[in-house]
Design a protein around this motif. Structure first.
Motif, PDB file in Angstrom:
ATOM      1  N   ALA A  81      22.480 137.189  39.859  1.00 31.98           N
ATOM      2  CA  ALA A  81      23.713 137.948  39.969  1.00 31.98           C
ATOM      3  C   ALA A  81      24.689 137.189  40.858  1.00 31.98           C
ATOM      4  CB  ALA A  81      23.430 139.309  40.562  1.00 31.98           C
ATOM      5  N   LEU A  82      25.934 137.425  40.637  1.00 30.75           N
ATOM      6  CA  LEU A  82      26.933 136.737  41.432  1.00 30.75           C
ATOM      7  C   LEU A  82      27.161 137.507  42.720  1.00 30.75           C
ATOM      8  CD1 LEU A  82      29.383 135.952  38.551  1.00 30.75           C
ATOM      9  CD2 LEU A  82      27.612 134.498  39.501  1.00 30.75           C
ATOM     10  N   GLY A  83      27.030 136.847  43.785  1.00 35.67           N
ATOM     11  CA  GLY A  83      27.184 137.540  45.050  1.00 35.67           C
ATOM     12  C   GLY A  83      28.508 137.198  45.688  1.00 35.67           C
ATOM     13  N   SER A  84      28.852 137.942  46.694  1.00 35.61           N
ATOM     14  CA  SER A  84      30.086 137.633  47.415  1.00 35.61           C
ATOM     15  C   SER A  84      29.764 136.589  48.472  1.00 35.61           C
ATOM     16  CB  SER A  84      30.626 138.899  48.058  1.00 35.61           C
ATOM     17  OG  SER A  84      29.681 139.427  48.948  1.00 35.61           O
ATOM     18  N   ASP A  85      30.489 135.520  48.478  1.00 38.67           N
ATOM     19  CA  ASP A  85      30.207 134.432  49.402  1.00 38.67           C
ATOM     20  C   ASP A  85      31.456 133.566  49.490  1.00 38.67           C
ATOM     21  OD1 ASP A  85      28.491 133.732  46.598  1.00 38.67           O
ATOM     22  OD2 ASP A  85      30.117 132.403  47.187  1.00 38.67           O
ATOM     23  N   LEU A 127      32.080 130.843  48.428  1.00 36.22           N
ATOM     24  CA  LEU A 127      32.363 130.074  47.221  1.00 36.22           C
ATOM     25  C   LEU A 127      33.403 130.762  46.345  1.00 36.22           C
ATOM     26  CD1 LEU A 127      31.208 127.441  46.008  1.00 36.22           C
ATOM     27  CD2 LEU A 127      29.983 128.913  44.423  1.00 36.22           C
ATOM     28  N   LEU A 161      35.196 128.521  43.668  1.00 37.79           N
ATOM     29  CA  LEU A 161      34.892 128.664  42.248  1.00 37.79           C
ATOM     30  C   LEU A 161      35.308 130.028  41.758  1.00 37.79           C
ATOM     31  CD1 LEU A 161      31.315 127.167  42.016  1.00 37.79           C
ATOM     32  CD2 LEU A 161      33.418 126.158  41.172  1.00 37.79           C
ATOM     33  N   ARG A 181      31.476 130.055  37.899  1.00 37.89           N
ATOM     34  CA  ARG A 181      30.119 130.313  38.366  1.00 37.89           C
ATOM     35  C   ARG A 181      29.207 130.713  37.213  1.00 37.89           C
ATOM     36  NH1 ARG A 181      30.220 134.433  42.851  1.00 37.89           N
ATOM     37  NH2 ARG A 181      32.149 135.135  41.903  1.00 37.89           N
ATOM     38  N   LEU A 204      28.348 127.626  35.434  1.00 35.46           N
ATOM     39  CA  LEU A 204      27.338 126.877  36.185  1.00 35.46           C
ATOM     40  C   LEU A 204      25.957 127.517  36.021  1.00 35.46           C
ATOM     41  CD1 LEU A 204      26.438 124.727  38.203  1.00 35.46           C
ATOM     42  CD2 LEU A 204      27.102 126.292  40.041  1.00 35.46           C
ATOM     43  N   GLU A 205      25.959 128.811  36.091  1.00 31.75           N
ATOM     44  CA  GLU A 205      24.687 129.531  35.961  1.00 31.75           C
ATOM     45  C   GLU A 205      24.039 129.245  34.622  1.00 31.75           C
ATOM     46  OE1 GLU A 205      24.061 133.619  37.967  1.00 31.75           O
ATOM     47  OE2 GLU A 205      24.768 133.954  35.945  1.00 31.75           O
ATOM     48  N   LEU A 208      35.952 123.459  37.776  1.00 37.82           N
ATOM     49  CA  LEU A 208      35.850 123.066  39.174  1.00 37.82           C
ATOM     50  C   LEU A 208      37.108 122.360  39.643  1.00 37.82           C
ATOM     51  CD1 LEU A 208      33.719 123.234  41.384  1.00 37.82           C
ATOM     52  CD2 LEU A 208      32.952 120.964  40.730  1.00 37.82           C
ATOM     53  N   LEU A 227      38.994 123.423  42.883  1.00 36.48           N
ATOM     54  CA  LEU A 227      38.947 122.542  44.047  1.00 36.48           C
ATOM     55  C   LEU A 227      40.357 122.242  44.548  1.00 36.48           C
ATOM     56  CD1 LEU A 227      36.161 119.871  43.398  1.00 36.48           C
ATOM     57  CD2 LEU A 227      36.377 121.420  45.336  1.00 36.48           C
ATOM     58  N   GLN A 265      41.768 122.980  48.097  1.00 33.28           N
ATOM     59  CA  GLN A 265      42.311 121.944  48.971  1.00 33.28           C
ATOM     60  C   GLN A 265      43.728 122.300  49.399  1.00 33.28           C
ATOM     61  OE1 GLN A 265      41.731 118.617  46.385  1.00 33.28           O
ATOM     62  NE2 GLN A 265      39.619 118.248  47.076  1.00 33.28           N
ATOM     63  N   ALA A 312      26.697 123.141  46.145  1.00 30.36           N
ATOM     64  CA  ALA A 312      27.103 124.291  46.960  1.00 30.36           C
ATOM     65  C   ALA A 312      27.186 125.549  46.109  1.00 30.36           C
ATOM     66  CB  ALA A 312      28.453 123.997  47.622  1.00 30.36           C
ATOM     67  N   ALA A 313      27.722 125.378  44.902  1.00 31.49           N
ATOM     68  CA  ALA A 313      27.834 126.538  44.016  1.00 31.49           C
ATOM     69  C   ALA A 313      26.463 127.063  43.634  1.00 31.49           C
ATOM     70  CB  ALA A 313      28.623 126.144  42.765  1.00 31.49           C
ATOM     71  N   ALA A 349      24.992 129.018  46.346  1.00 31.68           N
ATOM     72  CA  ALA A 349      25.659 130.305  46.568  1.00 31.68           C
ATOM     73  C   ALA A 349      25.300 131.346  45.512  1.00 31.68           C
ATOM     74  CB  ALA A 349      27.167 130.103  46.590  1.00 31.68           C
ATOM     75  N   LEU A 350      24.828 130.884  44.386  1.00 34.22           N
ATOM     76  CA  LEU A 350      24.428 131.851  43.360  1.00 34.22           C
ATOM     77  C   LEU A 350      23.254 132.662  43.882  1.00 34.22           C
ATOM     78  CD1 LEU A 350      24.513 129.652  40.126  1.00 34.22           C
ATOM     79  CD2 LEU A 350      26.142 131.419  40.795  1.00 34.22           C
ATOM     80  N   GLN A 351      23.371 133.943  43.723  1.00 35.37           N
ATOM     81  CA  GLN A 351      22.289 134.807  44.189  1.00 35.37           C
ATOM     82  C   GLN A 351      21.523 135.348  43.002  1.00 35.37           C
ATOM     83  OE1 GLN A 351      24.034 137.765  46.687  1.00 35.37           O
ATOM     84  NE2 GLN A 351      24.490 136.310  48.334  1.00 35.37           N
ATOM     85  N   VAL A 352      20.263 135.517  43.212  1.00 37.60           N
ATOM     86  CA  VAL A 352      19.456 136.130  42.161  1.00 37.60           C
ATOM     87  C   VAL A 352      19.208 137.577  42.545  1.00 37.60           C
ATOM     88  CG1 VAL A 352      18.335 134.005  41.443  1.00 37.60           C
ATOM     89  CG2 VAL A 352      17.326 135.383  43.242  1.00 37.60           C
ATOM     90  N   GLU A 353      19.108 138.369  41.559  1.00 37.59           N
ATOM     91  CA  GLU A 353      18.933 139.792  41.806  1.00 37.59           C
ATOM     92  C   GLU A 353      17.744 140.302  41.003  1.00 37.59           C
ATOM     93  OE1 GLU A 353      21.859 142.914  40.512  1.00 37.59           O
ATOM     94  OE2 GLU A 353      22.432 142.661  42.602  1.00 37.59           O
TER      95      GLU A 353
END
Lengths: 195, 390
Positions: free
Chosen positions: A107-111, A113, A117, A122, A125-126, A183, A187, A191, B47-48, B51-55
């Protein structure tokens, strides 16, 4: 005295002495990390669950020989990664398709990044990580996510250092190619915002 | 951009290059924008990924430490099966194969040599168990005798081909356990009625499946009885009838009822028919007799280790988990098995989108959620939710 307040070495020492409550607390502390490693490699929750349980069981069985001065996290993650890779190497896993709605994707979390991104990037990427060949994926997860050294990865997966290096190179090239269209703008924005 | 440098950027990023190569790459990077950008991309990808989280499904991490502990606390938890050790169910499968394929073929050759072709004895076709006193006894005597011989022959073959099953229930009429004794062996705790017995809906569903199966299904039931008990219902009825009509009548009634009552006293799990058009597919039979032969942990490990990837395998695994929960209702692992029935059912539905799987999933989930001791209701709800609202 509650186990939560104890330091890791103390917990492990108690677990080593046969205290199952202490080991249960160790599992509680590391389960998310171990699960993340397993799921990223095997891609399915049910299989990841099996891997995680087996990893902790094996770790418990090997605790007698475990040096308490060493960190437990990398060790248990290596065990899990090894089990996960053994699974993806199996003939059954090779035939395994990823259900379209398998639902166990990360799952996509808040962070932080989020600023770098975008959501779509994301997700791309996943998907790209999940689409890597299993053994490239395992090496990439252990390096990029678990930050293991090449030597540790080589030992965990039974590979040569050169193989680790080449698989990691190929995995990163594929991932970079997949996310580059997303990306780049992200990016640049990041920047720009940093100036 | 130099490919020579690019293929080292990954190792450079990880600081895994030897000092000489590292210096060379750094020198190149100072003069090459493209390589610098590529290095930034590689670092951003890492980094990406970090940052990806698993649930996991809701409640999963609440339960996992306890589940691991349960496995450690169980005496057999450390004992992995030997590499080439065959679990008990393989013997049952072998016995079923022998009885289902080899024995009929052998019997065909035996029957060809007989002066009169006799149908296979089936409970439903047998006359009322008062043959000895009946005026038809003389006329039916020949067939009855032949059936008894057939029963003896089958029992002998089963004893030879499936020693484990025969040991569990010797093919002697005086050693056939009474239904009460058989139920006692699987005595369920009064505190957990839902654990002890499947829901009436589940029983009804199984009955429907059997009814739909017709003769084929009936043959399976017979084969399962052979594999589990070493003697078929027919054989037992025939053997008893010869000299104990009253007892035989009672036994026949019990045996006729047995398929419906099977989940109470005997856990049977078998795959439903393959709808993939793959044609004949070997039935997987898991009987509680085999399950009893090993500890719950050994059975649990057997089920949990091998991945189930195909639709047929997932269905078989779902039923195997169901059989586990029925066979070991007092085990700390029984709850996990019940949850796995639902989760595996959900996986089967996702893979095949067969409405029958969905109906069974809903039913299994409802039964589980009704339990007072449902420790992982959140997981079951999550599995159900994913299916209902994907």
């Amino acid at each position: 005295m509650r186990a939560e307040g104890q330091d890791e070495a103390g917990l492990l020492a108690r677990a080593k002495g046969g205290d199952l409550s202490a080991f249960e607390e160790v599992v509680r502390r590391y389960q998310r990390r171990v699960y993340a490693v397993a799921l990223r490699i095997v891609r399915r929750h049910d299989v990841a669950d099996d891997v995680v349980q087996d990893a902790f069981i094996r770790a418990h069985q090997a605790l007698a020989g475990f040096d308490l001065a060493r960190p437990f996290g990398p060790w248990i993650c290596r065990i899990a990664a090894n089990l996960a890779v053994n699974h993806v190497r199996s003939p059954e896993a090779r035939e395994e398709g990823l259900p379209a709605d398998h639902g166990e994707r990360g799952a996509l979390g808040s962070d932080p990044l989020h600023e770098v991104l975008e959501v779509e990037a994301r997700e791309v990427l996943e998907r790209a990580i999940l689409g890597l060949p299993a053994e490239q994926r395992a090496v990439f997860v252990l390096r990029a996510v678990e930050e293991m050294s090449y030597k540790e990865i080589a030992e965990a997966l039974g590979l040569s250092m050169g193989t680790v290096m080449s698989r990691l190179f190929r995995a990163r090239e594929r991932l970079a190619e997949a996310v580059l269209p997303y990306l780049g703008p992200a990016l640049r924005r990041a920047q720009g915002a940093g100036r | 951009m130099s490919a020579h440098v690019r293929d080292r950027l990954s190792a450079y990023l990880d600081q895994e290059l030897p000092p000489g190569e590292r210096t060379a790459v750094e020198t190149h990077l100072q003069a090459c924008d493209a390589c610098r950008q590529h290095l930034e991309t590689l670092a951003a990808v890492d980094a990406a990924a970090r940052a990806l989280q698993v649930e996991a499904p809701p409640g999963y991490f609440d339960a996992l430490p306890g589940r691991v502990r349960a496995r450690l606390e169980w005496p057999g938890a450390r004992a992995r099966p030997a590499r080439f050790h065959l679990p008990a169910w393989t013997w049952a499968a072998a016995a079923a194969l022998v009885l289902g394929v080899v024995t009929p073929l052998t019997m065909m050759s035996v029957w060809r040599d007989r002066p009169e072709q006799l149908p296979a004895p089936r409970v439903a076709e047998l006359p009322p168990p008062t043959a000895a006193a009946s005026p038809l006894a003389g006329a039916a005597g020949g067939k009855l005798e032949a059936k008894e011989r057939l029963a003896d022959d089958l029992a002998r073959r089963q004893a030879e081909s499936a020693p484990a099953a025969a040991k569990a229930q010797p093919a002697k009429k005086d050693s056939i356990p009474s239904p009460r004794a058989e139920q006692d062996a699987f005595a369920q705790p009064p505190a957990a009625p839902a654990a002890a017995a499947p829901s009436s809906k589940a029983l009804e569903a199984r009955k429907r499946a059997r009814d739909a199966g017709g003769p084929h299904e009936q043959q399976q039931v017979q084969t399962q009885a052979q594999a589990a008990g070493g003697v078929t219902a027919d054989n037992r009825a025939s053997a008893l009838r010869a000299d104990e009509p009253a007892a035989a009548e009672a036994e026949t009634k019990v045996l006729r009822r047995e398929p419906q009552a099977a989940p109470e006293g005997r856990a049977l799990a078998k795959t439903s028919r393959d709808k993939d058009g793959a044609g004949l597919r070997e039935e997987i039979v898991v009987s509680s007799d085999e399950a009893r032969a090993e500890s719950p942990v050994a059975e649990y490990r057997r089920l949990i280790v091998a991945p189930a990837q195909t639709l047929a395998a997932l269905r078989a695994r779902r039923e195997a988990w169901r059989a586990f929960a029925l066979s070991f209702p007092n085990s700390p692992l029984a709850d996990e098995a019940r949850v796995r029935v639902v989760e595996t059912g959900a996986a089967a539905w996702r893979l095949g989108h067969d409405p029958e799987d969905l109906a069974r999933l809903r039913e299994d989930a409802a039964v589980y959620l009704e339990r007072k001791d449902a420790a992982h209701a959140a997981r079951v709800r999550a599995a159900l939710q994913k299916v209902e609202r994907p």
